[in-house]
Design a protein around this motif. Structure first.
Motif, short mmCIF file in Angstrom:
data_model
loop_
_atom_site.label_atom_id
_atom_site.label_comp_id
_atom_site.label_asym_id
_atom_site.label_seq_id
_atom_site.Cartn_x
_atom_site.Cartn_y
_atom_site.Cartn_z
N PHE A 201 0.83 -1.19 0.00
CA PHE A 201 0.00 0.00 0.00
C PHE A 201 0.87 1.25 0.00
O PHE A 201 0.87 2.06 0.93
CB PHE A 201 -0.97 -0.03 1.17
CG PHE A 201 -1.96 -1.15 1.07
CD1 PHE A 201 -3.05 -1.05 0.22
CD2 PHE A 201 -1.77 -2.33 1.76
CE1 PHE A 201 -3.94 -2.10 0.07
CE2 PHE A 201 -2.65 -3.39 1.62
CZ PHE A 201 -3.75 -3.27 0.77
N ARG B 201 -6.45 -4.91 -7.31
CA ARG B 201 -5.68 -3.69 -7.48
C ARG B 201 -6.36 -2.49 -6.87
O ARG B 201 -5.73 -1.48 -6.58
CB ARG B 201 -5.40 -3.45 -8.96
CG ARG B 201 -4.20 -4.20 -9.43
CD ARG B 201 -3.95 -3.99 -10.89
NE ARG B 201 -3.58 -2.60 -11.20
CZ ARG B 201 -3.23 -2.21 -12.41
NH1 ARG B 201 -3.21 -3.08 -13.39
NH2 ARG B 201 -2.91 -0.96 -12.64
N THR C 24 -6.92 0.00 -1.33
CA THR C 24 -6.10 1.19 -1.07
C THR C 24 -5.59 1.22 0.35
O THR C 24 -6.03 0.45 1.20
CB THR C 24 -6.91 2.48 -1.29
OG1 THR C 24 -7.88 2.57 -0.24
CG2 THR C 24 -7.60 2.50 -2.64
N LYS C 25 -4.67 2.16 0.56
CA LYS C 25 -4.05 2.30 1.88
C LYS C 25 -5.09 2.64 2.94
O LYS C 25 -5.12 2.06 4.02
CB LYS C 25 -2.98 3.39 1.81
CG LYS C 25 -2.25 3.60 3.09
CD LYS C 25 -1.15 4.60 2.89
CE LYS C 25 -1.56 5.95 3.43
NZ LYS C 25 -0.55 6.97 3.20
N SER D 113 -11.75 1.20 0.59
CA SER D 113 -10.97 1.03 -0.65
C SER D 113 -11.76 1.54 -1.84
O SER D 113 -11.23 2.21 -2.72
CB SER D 113 -10.63 -0.44 -0.87
OG SER D 113 -9.65 -0.84 0.03
N THR E 249 -11.99 5.58 -1.67
CA THR E 249 -10.84 6.47 -1.73
C THR E 249 -10.08 6.29 -3.03
O THR E 249 -10.32 5.34 -3.79
CB THR E 249 -9.87 6.19 -0.56
OG1 THR E 249 -9.58 4.80 -0.53
CG2 THR E 249 -10.47 6.63 0.74
N PHE E 250 -9.14 7.24 -3.24
CA PHE E 250 -8.34 7.21 -4.47
C PHE E 250 -6.88 6.98 -4.08
O PHE E 250 -6.33 7.73 -3.27
CB PHE E 250 -8.48 8.53 -5.22
CG PHE E 250 -7.96 8.49 -6.60
CD1 PHE E 250 -8.72 7.94 -7.62
CD2 PHE E 250 -6.69 8.97 -6.90
CE1 PHE E 250 -8.24 7.88 -8.91
CE2 PHE E 250 -6.20 8.91 -8.18
CZ PHE E 250 -6.99 8.36 -9.19
N PRO E 251 -6.23 5.97 -4.65
CA PRO E 251 -4.87 5.68 -4.21
C PRO E 251 -3.85 6.64 -4.81
O PRO E 251 -4.06 7.17 -5.89
CB PRO E 251 -4.63 4.26 -4.75
CG PRO E 251 -5.55 4.14 -5.90
CD PRO E 251 -6.73 5.01 -5.62
N GLU F 191 1.23 3.97 -4.52
CA GLU F 191 0.30 2.91 -4.16
C GLU F 191 -0.16 2.14 -5.39
O GLU F 191 -0.22 0.91 -5.40
CB GLU F 191 -0.91 3.57 -3.53
CG GLU F 191 -1.19 3.16 -2.12
CD GLU F 191 -2.42 3.89 -1.65
OE1 GLU F 191 -2.34 5.11 -1.50
OE2 GLU F 191 -3.44 3.22 -1.45
N ARG F 192 -0.51 2.91 -6.43
CA ARG F 192 -1.02 2.26 -7.64
C ARG F 192 0.07 1.44 -8.30
O ARG F 192 -0.16 0.34 -8.81
CB ARG F 192 -1.55 3.31 -8.60
CG ARG F 192 -2.81 3.95 -8.07
CD ARG F 192 -3.27 5.06 -8.95
NE ARG F 192 -3.93 4.56 -10.17
CZ ARG F 192 -4.46 5.38 -11.08
NH1 ARG F 192 -4.37 6.67 -10.92
NH2 ARG F 192 -5.03 4.88 -12.14
N GLY G 42 0.57 -1.60 -6.24
CA GLY G 42 -0.59 -2.47 -6.42
C GLY G 42 -0.45 -3.28 -7.70
O GLY G 42 -0.64 -4.50 -7.72
#
Lengths: 895, 88
Positions: free
Chosen positions: A110, A431, A434-435, A512, A515-517, A521-522, A525
């Protein structure tokens, strides 16, 4: 059995383990890892799943709840026979990202978030403390069993004293073998082999007791069957919910428990290892469980009422007068407890140091990454963490009074660690995780677990008041810890499991989705979820920044150590088609370097440290999109085209470098030609002039002598110059005759220092040497080697511009090769010149100072090549530094 | 490579490999089902489950799972999935 004999056997066993661990470490240090990394050792090391809880507690569990104890082993069996689903991916990611712990894995997935690392670390420490206490308790109990049996009425003086001795001994062992070095990828060969040995001991011990019970006390399997039918264990309470829930929770635990993650992923398993373990580890578990029910039934039959069934494995042989068997059983239990505590505390200490101590330290001293001794800080913090973890376990043991049944404590820890499971599985396969989702899920699960299971386990009025149990906090009925949301009548464990996992998963998924990573993070992922097909086309994280390679090298040295760092940089430079130790800091290289550092200090810390050098701006979402486009385009090219292009680029790079070098050399050669003409002409002129005067005769004899001397000296100067040129051409042709013999390196350096003392004798040099390390014999051409040494020392004497000049000579021996470093404290050689100093006629300073023809280092290089070694310039040592490497024994070339 | 001249054979081989991987994925699911079966059946005389027959059943299932996993393990590791891209 005399108690002293027991203590003696115990100490002997521990000494044996020390020896095993020590030998394995030594073997690994010599580079002969071989069978230390075999699937067999891997499978055996996995058996730390079977702790004292299994060894003693399973019989107690069976005596209380029948076959329910099997769930603890059936869950892991399903996970391992289904390794293709989850474990394969986990292990692959672990290797690729050089994961150091489960906290590191979650944090890395994450976006290298340190917050997540801290959450998982906290969860792991809280869940592991009672589990470690349980191991201390079982060892203490087993000592007590022997003490009470002694005929001379010897009584154990103090159980707490036993526990503290055991804890201290374990801390010592763990510190000795678990934190000896900050190794790449956190592998501890000594510890792994020791626990593999312990795995064999505990299996043999339990099987021996089982065989004794089935064929010694009962009359074989049929009789045991009949006895079960006749005993109170004839029926067992099969509760569908508990049965399913426990299989699930043990399946989760075998993946998430810090010690299991340590041996399964961190200590370096691969697919081959896993494939073997997929059936061998379940087979080990089956063998461990095979005789549990017979021992429980026969124990209940034969032992007096009120005897603790948790200790049947020990008390049954003792009661039957089988002293040796009891001793074996004791060692088995001891093995199970110690191996668990050792690996668990290593795993927890790694987490604490990488996710709690290091980030704080780096925050307090941001410059420390470049200047401080990071290795020492990390190792020290790990040692302290090991002591702290064991102290916590001991404190828990003291406070809990060591009374609760073993099984209950173990299950509480299992449910605690199972909270990591949803985030782990989600992170590996989804994928979109999110964190924020991961933090929400973990915190929710942790809080619900603590509130419904962990705190209530201390009993009413201990951590939570009885009123809270009965009416809920503040009289809110639906918040009662064991009847959350009004769900009553459930088994407390199942209640806690269902609610904690359900709420955990729900929070994780909900946050998850909402929210927007961030970009890192992406990236992570994608790297995790597509680990099997994205190996080549992984996005490059450091496309924007640029770092000075020398600064990167210095930082890497602080973490990996000088040797490993130089080797890593040299390998990368070679791969880029460059000589020396400083590769171009390409995004690929920086990303690889970050992973390598992550193998020592964890992903979040490594990321932070690299950011300091490369700059914060790593990637943006736009970069990611661009990378994705680029990737798609690249995939359209055929693989062949791609390799050709790479090869062309490499060749072009090499050509460019060669061209640059040639241009420089051509300039230098011109300079040299004029220089050498000058060098040849000056003596020639004086020889001619003086010889002319002499031929005229009619001179006083003292003048004749004086002129004769001058002619002689000038002739010697000429000869020396020509000798050097001749020597070089002989060396380059490889037609040199080597005079190979055995020589002591220390004496060679002594000789070289004495001989080089004539160069600028007015300068007083401080020579730093390590005499014991130098004291080794090499088979080589001693005179030639001394020639090289003299040259390097003379150079240092000539060019070192420090006010208080120092020369450090470092000798190292590794894998049949010796390296001798000559490091001075001057200003060193500028980067652009480092590549040409070994070329003929190369000179850096003005000629009057140098006084030679610029052949010295070129000769050195040729000599070392003839001696089967080499000479390199070492950057980043704080001065001019040269490394001479040579084989320990030079084999005569076949003519 | 010699086998390249016999494409049908190769195809069959990689087909087998895919199915073996499918089987490896299914194994834990069937295993779980078999382990949950004791929840369903009725004990002989008393209300509670019988230890000895249940125990023998569970150990047999357990042994069977180990055996199947051991038979599949060598096939799953060969060439370790490098050249063969993962499907689905």
């Amino acid at each position: 059995m005399p108690f002293n004999l027991l203590v003696l056997a115990c100490l002997g066993y521990v000494a044996f383990l020390f020896a095993v661990a020590f030998l394995a470490e030594r073997r690994a240090a010599m580079g002969r890892v071989g069978w230390l990394r075999s699937p067999l050792i891997y499978t055996l090391s996995l058996s730390i799943y079977c702790t004292a809880w299994t060894f003693y507690g399973a019989v107690g569990y069976a005596a209380r709840s029948g076959l329910e104890f099997l769930t603890i082993y059936l869950g892991p069996t399903l996970v391992f026979v289904g390794w293709w689903l989850l474990l394969r991916k986990l292990v692959r990611i672990g290797r690729q990202q050089r994961v150091t712990s489960i906290a590191d894995l979650i944090s890395s997935r994450f976006g290298k978030s340190n917050l997540l690392g801290i959450v998982v670390t906290l969860l792991a420490v809280v869940a592991a403390t009672p589990y470690i206490a349980l191991q201390l308790q079982s060892v203490t109990l087993s000592f007590a069993v022997f003490a009470s049996e002694t005929p001379e009425g010897w009584a154990l003086p103090d159980r707490d004293a036993t526990a503290i001795w055991v804890a201290a001994g374990l801390a010592l062992f763990t510190i000795l073998f678990g934190t000896r070095n900050l190794d790449a990828n956190e592998q501890h060969h000594g510890v792994v082999l020791a626990i593999a040995v312990e795995a064999v001991v505990k299996l043999l011990a339990l099987l021996a007791v089982g065989v004794f019970v089935v064929w010694g006390l009962a009359g074989g399997p049929a009789d045991v069957f009949a006895r079960i039918e006749a005993s109170e264990l004839r029926d067992w309470p099969l509760e569908p919910g508990r049965w399913t829930g426990l299989i699930f929770v043990s399946a989760a635990a075998v993946i998430c428990l810090p010690r299991m993650f340590q041996v399964m992923v961190v200590e370096g398993g691969d697919e081959r290892h896993l494939a073997r373990a997929s059936w061998a580890f379940p087979a080990y578990l089956l063998l461990m469980s095979l005789f549990i029910v017979p021992i429980a039934v026969v124990g209940l039959e034969r032992m007096p009422d009120g005897a603790n069934p948790d200790m049947f494995v020990l008390t049954l042989p003792l009661a039957e007068g089988q002293g040796t068997l009891a001793m074996l059983a004791f060692l088995g239990g001891f093995s199970s407890a110690t191996s668990m505590v050792i690996v668990e505390s290593i795993a927890l200490a790694t987490m604490v140091s990488n996710h709690v101590v290091m980030p704080i330290w780096l925050k307090l001293r941001p410059k420390a990454a470049l200047t401080g001794d990071v290795r020492r800080t990390v190792i020290l913090s790990r040692r302290l963490a090991i002591v702290a973890v064991l102290s916590l376990g001991y404190l828990y043991y003291r406070m809990s009074g060591g009374s609760a049944a073993l099984a209950a404590i173990g299950l509480i820890a299992f449910v605690g660690m199972a909270q990591v499971m949803p985030v782990l599985v989600g992170g590996l396969f989804w994928r979109g995780a999110t964190k924020v989702g991961a933090v929400a899920g973990l915190v929710t699960g942790f809080v619900v677990w603590a509130y419904t299971l962990y705190l209530p386990s201390f009993g009413p009025d201990a951590a939570l008041s009885a009123a809270v149990f009965a009416e809920g906090p503040g009289g809110i009925g639906w918040l009662r810890p064991q009847a959350l949301f009004g769900v009553e009548g459930l088994d407390p464990l199942l209640h806690a499991l269902v609610w904690s996992i359900a709420l955990n998963t729900f929070a994780f998924c909900l946050f998850s989705v909402l929210t927007f990573p961030g970009p890192v993070e992406r990236m992570q992922g994608a790297a995790f979820v597509n680990v099997f097909d994205a190996e080549a086309a992984g996005p490059k994280g450091w496309t924007r920044g640029w770092a000075e390679p020398e600064a990167l090298l210095m930082m890497t040295q602080r973490i990996l150590g000088e040797e490993a760092a130089l080797a890593l940089f040299a390998a990368e430079a070679r791969a880029q088609g460059k000589d020396g130790f400083l590769p171009e800091p390409t995004p690929d290289f920086v990303a690889g370097l970050e992973r390598r550092l992550a193998g020592s200090v964890g992903a979040a810390t490594a990321h932070a440290m690299i950011s300091q050098l490369v700059g914060r701006a790593t990637v943006s979402v736009e970069d990611l999109m661009a990378v994705a486009n680029e990737t798609a385009q690249i995939m359209e090219y055929s693989a062949q085209l791609e390799t050709q292009r790479e090869e062309l680029t490499r060749t072009a790079q090499q050509l460019r470098e060669a061209n640059e070098k040639l241009t420089q050399l051509s300039v230098q050669k011109d300079a040299f030609l004029s220089q050498i003409s000058h060098e040849l002409r000056t003596p020639m002129t004086s020889i001619r002039a003086f010889s002319e005067i002499l031929t005229e005769g009619d001179l006083p004899p003292e003048m004749v002598a004086n002129y004769g001397r001058i002619i002689h000296e000038e002739a010697i100067r000429l000869t020396r110059l020509l000798d050097d040129l001749l020597d070089l051409s002989v060396l380059e042709n490889g037609s040199v005759q080597l005079n190979i013999g055995l020589a002591n390196l220390q004496q060679l350096i002594d000789r070289a220092l004495a001989a080089a003392g004539h160069t600028r004798p007015e300068r007083s040099f401080l020579i730093l040497r390590d005499l014991p390390a130098e004291n080794l014999f090499v088979r080589t051409d001693a005179d030639r080697l001394v020639q090289v040494f003299i040259n390097l020392i003379s150079n240092a004497r000539k060019y070192c511009d420090a006010a208080a000049p120092e020369l450090r000579i470092v000798v190292r021996q590794r894998a049949g090769r010796v390296s001798v470093d000559f490091i001075d404290n001057g200003s060193g050689i500028p980067k652009q010149s480092q590549r040409i100093i070994f070329e003929k006629f190369a000179r850096l300073t003005d000629q009057t100072r140098a006084g030679g023809a610029g052949l010295g280092l070129a000769i050195c290089r040729e000599v070392m090549a003839n001696l089967g070694g080499g000479i390199d310039y070492l950057p980043g040592q704080g001065g001019a530094a040269f490394r001479v490497t040579l084989p320990l024994r030079l084999e005569q070339k076949a003519a | 490579m010699k086998q390249r001249r016999v494409p049908l054979f190769l195809k069959r081989r990689s087909y087998r490999k895919r199915r073996l991987r499918d089987a490896a994925r299914m194994l834990p699911v069937f295993g779980l089902f078999l382990l949950l079966v004791p929840v369903l059946w009725r004990p002989a005389e008393t209300v509670r489950a019988d230890t000895a027959p249940d125990g023998i059943y569970l150990f047999v299932v357990w042994f069977g799972l180990i055996l199947v996993a051991a038979l599949m393990a060598p096939g799953l590791t060969e060439e370790s999935g490098g050249d063969d891209p993962e499907e689905g």
